[in-house]
Structures are given as C-alpha cells and as structure tokens.
Design a protein around this motif. Structure first.
Motif, PDB file in Angstrom:
ATOM      1  N   TYR A 275       0.502  -0.855   0.020  1.00 48.71           N
ATOM      2  CA  TYR A 275       0.267   0.082  -0.182  1.00 48.71           C
ATOM      3  C   TYR A 275       0.831   1.386   0.417  1.00 48.71           C
ATOM      4  N   ALA A 276       0.418   2.282  -0.987  1.00 48.53           N
ATOM      5  CA  ALA A 276       1.373   3.093  -0.987  1.00 48.53           C
ATOM      6  C   ALA A 276       0.708   4.631  -0.565  1.00 48.53           C
ATOM      7  N   ASN A 277       1.053   5.413  -0.609  1.00 49.74           N
ATOM      8  CA  ASN A 277       0.263   6.815  -0.608  1.00 49.74           C
ATOM      9  C   ASN A 277      -0.544   7.344  -2.056  1.00 49.74           C
ATOM     10  N   ASN A 278       0.010   7.059  -2.935  1.00 51.63           N
ATOM     11  CA  ASN A 278       0.598   7.824  -4.197  1.00 51.63           C
ATOM     12  C   ASN A 278       0.451   7.018  -5.415  1.00 51.63           C
ATOM     13  N   PHE A 279       0.112   7.351  -6.330  1.00 52.14           N
ATOM     14  CA  PHE A 279       0.611   6.113  -7.495  1.00 52.14           C
ATOM     15  C   PHE A 279       2.973   6.012  -7.954  1.00 52.14           C
ATOM     16  N   LYS A 280       2.569   7.290  -8.157  1.00 50.16           N
ATOM     17  CA  LYS A 280       4.561   7.494  -8.225  1.00 50.16           C
ATOM     18  C   LYS A 280       5.084   6.401  -7.084  1.00 50.16           C
ATOM     19  N   GLU A 281       4.659   7.216  -6.257  1.00 45.74           N
ATOM     20  CA  GLU A 281       5.267   6.148  -4.698  1.00 45.74           C
ATOM     21  C   GLU A 281       4.814   4.842  -4.930  1.00 45.74           C
ATOM     22  N   GLU A 282       3.701   4.117  -5.264  1.00 46.26           N
ATOM     23  CA  GLU A 282       3.564   3.295  -5.619  1.00 46.26           C
ATOM     24  C   GLU A 282       4.376   2.381  -6.895  1.00 46.26           C
ATOM     25  N   MET A 283       4.503   3.142  -7.980  1.00 43.52           N
ATOM     26  CA  MET A 283       5.684   2.521  -9.200  1.00 43.52           C
ATOM     27  C   MET A 283       7.151   2.330  -8.520  1.00 43.52           C
ATOM     28  N   ALA A 284       7.375   3.728  -6.904  1.00 47.30           N
ATOM     29  CA  ALA A 284       8.537   3.580  -7.025  1.00 47.30           C
ATOM     30  C   ALA A 284       9.157   2.407  -6.359  1.00 47.30           C
ATOM     31  N   LYS A 285       8.378   1.910  -5.802  1.00 52.44           N
ATOM     32  CA  LYS A 285       8.507   1.001  -5.016  1.00 52.44           C
ATOM     33  C   LYS A 285       8.108  -0.423  -5.821  1.00 52.44           C
ATOM     34  N   ILE A 286       7.398  -0.859  -6.802  1.00 57.78           N
ATOM     35  CA  ILE A 286       7.897  -1.530  -7.705  1.00 57.78           C
ATOM     36  C   ILE A 286       9.125  -1.886  -8.606  1.00 57.78           C
ATOM     37  N   ALA A 287      10.260  -0.476  -9.357  1.00 56.18           N
ATOM     38  CA  ALA A 287      11.018  -0.811  -9.380  1.00 56.18           C
ATOM     39  C   ALA A 287      12.595  -1.255  -8.469  1.00 56.18           C
ATOM     40  N   GLN A 288      11.982  -0.341  -7.451  1.00 57.66           N
ATOM     41  CA  GLN A 288      12.333  -1.287  -6.159  1.00 57.66           C
ATOM     42  C   GLN A 288      13.525  -3.210  -6.294  1.00 57.66           C
ATOM     43  N   ILE A 289      11.596  -3.061  -5.963  1.00 61.99           N
ATOM     44  CA  ILE A 289      11.836  -4.610  -6.105  1.00 61.99           C
ATOM     45  C   ILE A 289      11.670  -5.727  -7.548  1.00 61.99           C
ATOM     46  N   ILE A 290      11.927  -4.909  -8.683  1.00 58.19           N
ATOM     47  CA  ILE A 290      12.168  -5.933  -9.740  1.00 58.19           C
ATOM     48  C   ILE A 290      13.664  -5.409  -9.495  1.00 58.19           C
ATOM     49  N   THR A 291      14.591  -4.580  -9.453  1.00 55.96           N
ATOM     50  CA  THR A 291      15.933  -4.086  -9.199  1.00 55.96           C
ATOM     51  C   THR A 291      16.181  -5.075  -8.174  1.00 55.96           C
ATOM     52  N   PHE A 292      15.603  -5.800  -7.108  1.00 53.55           N
ATOM     53  CA  PHE A 292      16.164  -6.819  -6.541  1.00 53.55           C
ATOM     54  C   PHE A 292      15.764  -8.373  -6.890  1.00 53.55           C
ATOM     55  N   LEU A 293      14.741  -8.319  -8.301  1.00 52.74           N
ATOM     56  CA  LEU A 293      14.085  -9.389  -8.186  1.00 52.74           C
ATOM     57  C   LEU A 293      15.251  -9.990  -9.248  1.00 52.74           C
ATOM     58  N   HIS A 294      16.186  -9.223 -10.582  1.00 49.48           N
ATOM     59  CA  HIS A 294      16.660  -9.365 -11.117  1.00 49.48           C
ATOM     60  C   HIS A 294      18.028  -9.105 -10.980  1.00 49.48           C
ATOM     61  N   HIS A 295      18.722  -8.528 -10.086  1.00 50.28           N
ATOM     62  CA  HIS A 295      20.039  -8.904  -9.964  1.00 50.28           C
ATOM     63  C   HIS A 295      20.279  -9.594  -8.686  1.00 50.28           C
ATOM     64  N   LYS A 296      19.460  -9.879  -7.408  1.00 50.80           N
ATOM     65  CA  LYS A 296      19.099 -10.991  -6.405  1.00 50.80           C
ATOM     66  C   LYS A 296      19.367 -12.191  -6.398  1.00 50.80           C
ATOM     67  N   LYS A 297      17.718 -12.375  -7.796  1.00 47.60           N
ATOM     68  CA  LYS A 297      17.191 -13.824  -7.639  1.00 47.60           C
ATOM     69  C   LYS A 297      17.358 -14.257  -9.243  1.00 47.60           C
ATOM     70  N   ASN A 298      18.130 -13.520  -9.743  1.00 45.94           N
ATOM     71  CA  ASN A 298      18.449 -13.751 -11.226  1.00 45.94           C
ATOM     72  C   ASN A 298      16.883 -13.647 -12.059  1.00 45.94           C
ATOM     73  N   VAL A 299      16.370 -13.279 -11.732  1.00 45.80           N
ATOM     74  CA  VAL A 299      15.072 -12.772 -12.545  1.00 45.80           C
ATOM     75  C   VAL A 299      15.325 -12.171 -13.678  1.00 45.80           C
ATOM     76  N   PRO A 300      14.841 -12.635 -15.110  1.00 49.83           N
ATOM     77  CA  PRO A 300      15.402 -11.631 -16.484  1.00 49.83           C
ATOM     78  C   PRO A 300      14.372 -10.827 -16.928  1.00 49.83           C
ATOM     79  N   TYR A 301      14.645  -9.942 -17.125  1.00 52.32           N
ATOM     80  CA  TYR A 301      13.547  -8.737 -17.567  1.00 52.32           C
ATOM     81  C   TYR A 301      12.266  -9.453 -18.375  1.00 52.32           C
ATOM     82  N   SER A 302      12.781 -10.217 -19.056  1.00 53.63           N
ATOM     83  CA  SER A 302      11.854 -11.176 -20.198  1.00 53.63           C
ATOM     84  C   SER A 302      11.052 -11.879 -19.158  1.00 53.63           C
TER      85      SER A 302
END
Length: 427
Positions: A275-302
């Motif tokens: 839950y975020a305060n607004n959609f920009k904050e929501e997407m900023a958190k999504i970007a953080q999770i994507i970075t974590f999944l890609h670099h730490k969990k080796n999830v390809p962008y594809s």
C-alpha cells in the motif's frame, strides 16, 4: 452420468494426477502435459482446465501432433486475444523447430503480421481470421452461417481446428467454426476455463458446433504453473468475490461449470501486498522490487510482467507514470497493449519487461508479475462485477513464482487485501 449440456466427463487417471502433483520441475511438468496431448484421442475433444494447468501447451502440442500424423491437413488454431495468438504462434514455432522437428517455417507470407504458418498450420486471433482468412467482418457472421447451411456460400474448410480460451467465443463464432470443419475428420479441440470467462458467453457446444462431446471431455484441475502460495491466494480471492461461487465444484463433480484448482508441491514466497500514498510512490516501490528480483534472484527482464486495468483515469495517467518510472530506472521494457501493432509484434522471449492490460494477459505466464493500481478494481465504469473478479484472478495466475499487488487507494478489493496485509503484520 451425464451433464445438462456437454455430457459425461472422464476424470484424469489417479496415478497420472499423483505423478503431476509430485513434480517440482516445470520442464518435467510440461513434458507430462505434452504427452497428455497424445492421449486425447481423435475427432472432437473438450478440455476444461484451471489456470496454470498447461491448456495452451496441450493445444500447441496437439497441433504439432496432428501435423506430424497428417502432413496434408489444414490445421487452424484460434483464440480471442491478439497477444495470445502471437504467443501461441511462438510456442508452435519453438515446438516445430525443436529436437523432433520435421518441418520448416515460412514466415515470409504473413498477412497483417498475424498469420503464422507451419506448412498447413495457421495461428490467428478470431477477428484477424475473419478479416484475412474468410474476408468477412463479425456483423456478417449470422448471414454467412445461414448461407453455409443452405449451401449458398463457399468458404475455406479445415481438417482440424483448435480453439484456446474457448469460454471467450460467442455462440455464433463457434457455429461458424463448426460449419467450416471437415465433416470427415471432425477434429475440433476446445480448451476452456470458465473461471476466466470475462465476456458473458453462454454455452451449448452441441448446438453451437453440431458436435457431441459426451465421453470426449477431459478435466485438468492441477495448477502446476503457479506456486502453491499463489494458487491458494488467487483462488481464495476468486471464491470470496465471484458471484458464481455457488457453481464452483470440487474435482469429483461431473458436468461442472467452474473447476476448483489443486496445486503441486512447488513452493514460493507469499504474494506481496503493498500500500502506497500515491501511484508514483507505488511505482517507485515496484522499481525497487524489480531491481531486487533481477539482481539478487536472477529473474530475467523477459520474465517480468506489469499489469494494469486501464491506462488512464480522470484522475491518473497510469501508463505515463509506469513508463516514466521504468525509463528513470533504465529498465528495458515493451508495452504489449500500446496498440494493435504492438500486440502483433509481441515477442515473449525479448529481454524486456512486458507491460499489458490484464485482459490481454490471458494465456501468458511470467516468473514475476506486478498488478499495479489495484484500487482501480472493480473498475467504476464496469457494471459486471463478476468480470472484474475474473480479471483479477486471471492477473494473479499469470505469476509463476513472484506476485506483487500494489495500490494507493481504497476499493472493495483493496479492503480485502488490507485485511490480509495487516493480518500478516500482526503475526
């Protein structure tokens, strides 16, 4: 025993069910479903399967098998969504060029970027088939059906027709398909999941296609694509919010409307609720999770998919903010549902994060899925709440391993998610 319309349903062999339930490796599970395609038998067949049960894989395997056994047959594969048609085309491409390949592809003669041929296999979404294959439009269908029945019209006929997501097809669409099927082969495969019905289609396959499916049906109630955590989370939501829950039945029932899923032993993390305060904050958190999944969990962008309900509202430019965030994080991305052209050019294997409406994600699956702006569901302008429940269920079951649902407002669905999220925090 017989059902009211489609007839008797043959339960899967218990041993085969137990085998699939015991698997952990998706590749092995895929091979199991490919083998199932060989066991369906000839002529018309109906396969009802839960989300993640490998329905599309079975359909593609069946197309390959028919072409191998009958090289001279004209085989047609149909579905509703453009992006799903593109995905099936790529899947068939991969299968036919695999280790057992006996055929060569010729993509040089594609019409409108949609027609995919492997000798006599054509893969299209329904409306592209009308336009390019039959040279007609949807409003002409009733008149064409009447002319075909009176032997006053001639249209191309097919030796085998395979339909994915059959619950999306209107009755007259199926009637037309049935009239263009070779009466000697009667080789029609219908694959469906009524829990993913978002178009209010009513069904009577005997009337629609002229074919009797009694004793020719198969139920697939094991979801092996999603982890057991995602299966439970998604199904709990669907049962809580679907007005059709009184039609949901367990595996022992016959003539069922909606099939409840079983899950394999494949485990994973619990779906993330943010839950975020607004959609920009929501997407900023999504970007953080994507970075974590890609670099730490080796999830390809594809293997990453972002799903949204609508690209803009009167209050919010949803897609503008999604693109702004991804560009700011230097993530490669591809907006599948930007327009019709982008849907037809969709390449599942391209090393980019995919962005799509939930509607167009049917039949697709990715390792990590983000459903953003979830407070926009149920969508205020959508009168059919059942459609909204089915849509969100579809979105959740696109995720093979990681599912994140984010929101920055209040709706009936987010109140449900907040109870779960706060319950987790109190443990």
């Amino acid at each position: 025993m017989r059902s009211g319309r489609e007839g008797r349903f043959i339960e899967p062999v218990p041993y085969q069910d137990q085998l699939l339930l015991s698997f952990h490796d998706i590749k092995i599970m895929d091979l199991h479903q490919e083998n199932l395609a060989k066991q369906l038998g000839d002529k018309n067949r109906l396969v009802r399967g839960v989300a993640g049960s490998g329905k599309t894989l079975i359909l593609a395997s069946r197309a390959k098998l028919l072409t191998k056994e009958h090289p001279d047959w004209k085989v047609l594969v149909l579905c509703y969504n453009i992006s799903l048609a593109q995905n099936i085309k790529n899947m068939v491409d991969h299968m036919m060029n695999g280790p057992e390949s006996l055929f060569d592809f010729d993509f040089g003669n594609e019409e409108a970027g949609q027609n995919a041929k492997v000798h006599h296999i054509t893969v299209r979404n329904f409306h592209a088939w009308l336009k390019h294959g039959l040279k007609i439009s949807e409003y002409q269908i009733p008149d064409i059906i009447q002319k075909l029945e009176n032997n006053e019209a001639i249209l191309p006929k097919y030796d085998a027709i395979l339909i994915d997501e059959g619950q999306d097809f209107a009755s007259d669409w199926l009637k037309l398909v049935g009239l263009l099927l070779n009466p000697e082969t009667k080789s029609l495969l219908l694959v469906e999941d009524r829990a993913q019905n978002i178009y209010k289609r009513k069904r009577s396959y005997v009337q629609d296609t002229g074919l009797d499916f009694r004793g020719r049906s198969k139920i697939l109630n094991i979801n092996y694509r999603n982890t057991s955590q995602i299966v439970k989370f998604a199904w709990d939501f669907y049962e809580s919010h679907s007005i059709l829950k009184n039609k949901v039945v367990k595996r022992e029932a016959e003539g069922v409307e909606i099939i409840s899923p079983l899950s394999t032993r494949r485990k994973g993390p619990e779906p993330v609720l943010y839950y975020a305060n607004n959609f920009k904050e929501e997407m900023a958190k999504i970007a953080q999770i994507i970075t974590f999944l890609h670099h730490k969990k080796n999830v390809p962008y594809s293997e990453i998919l972002i799903l949204y309900r609508v690209k803009r509202t009167h209050k919010l430019q949803v897609m503008d903010i999604i693109e702004y965030t991804l560009k700011g994080a230097n993530f490669p991305y591809y907006w599948i549902t930007k327009n019709e052209h982008s849907k037809r050019q969709f390449d599942r294997e391209e090393e980019t994060i995919k962005i799509s409406t939930i509607d167009s994600s049917k039949g697709l699956d990715f390792q990590a899925v983000f459903i953003v702006n979830a407070d926009n569901m149920p969508f205020a302008l959508e009168e059919d709440k059942e459609r909204e429940a089915s849509l969100l269920y579809i979105g959740m079951t696109r995720a093979k391993e990681y599912l994140t649902i984010s929101y920055s407002g209040i709706s009936e669905y987010t109140e449900y998610f907040e109870e779960i999220r706060k319950g987790r925090l109190s443990i």
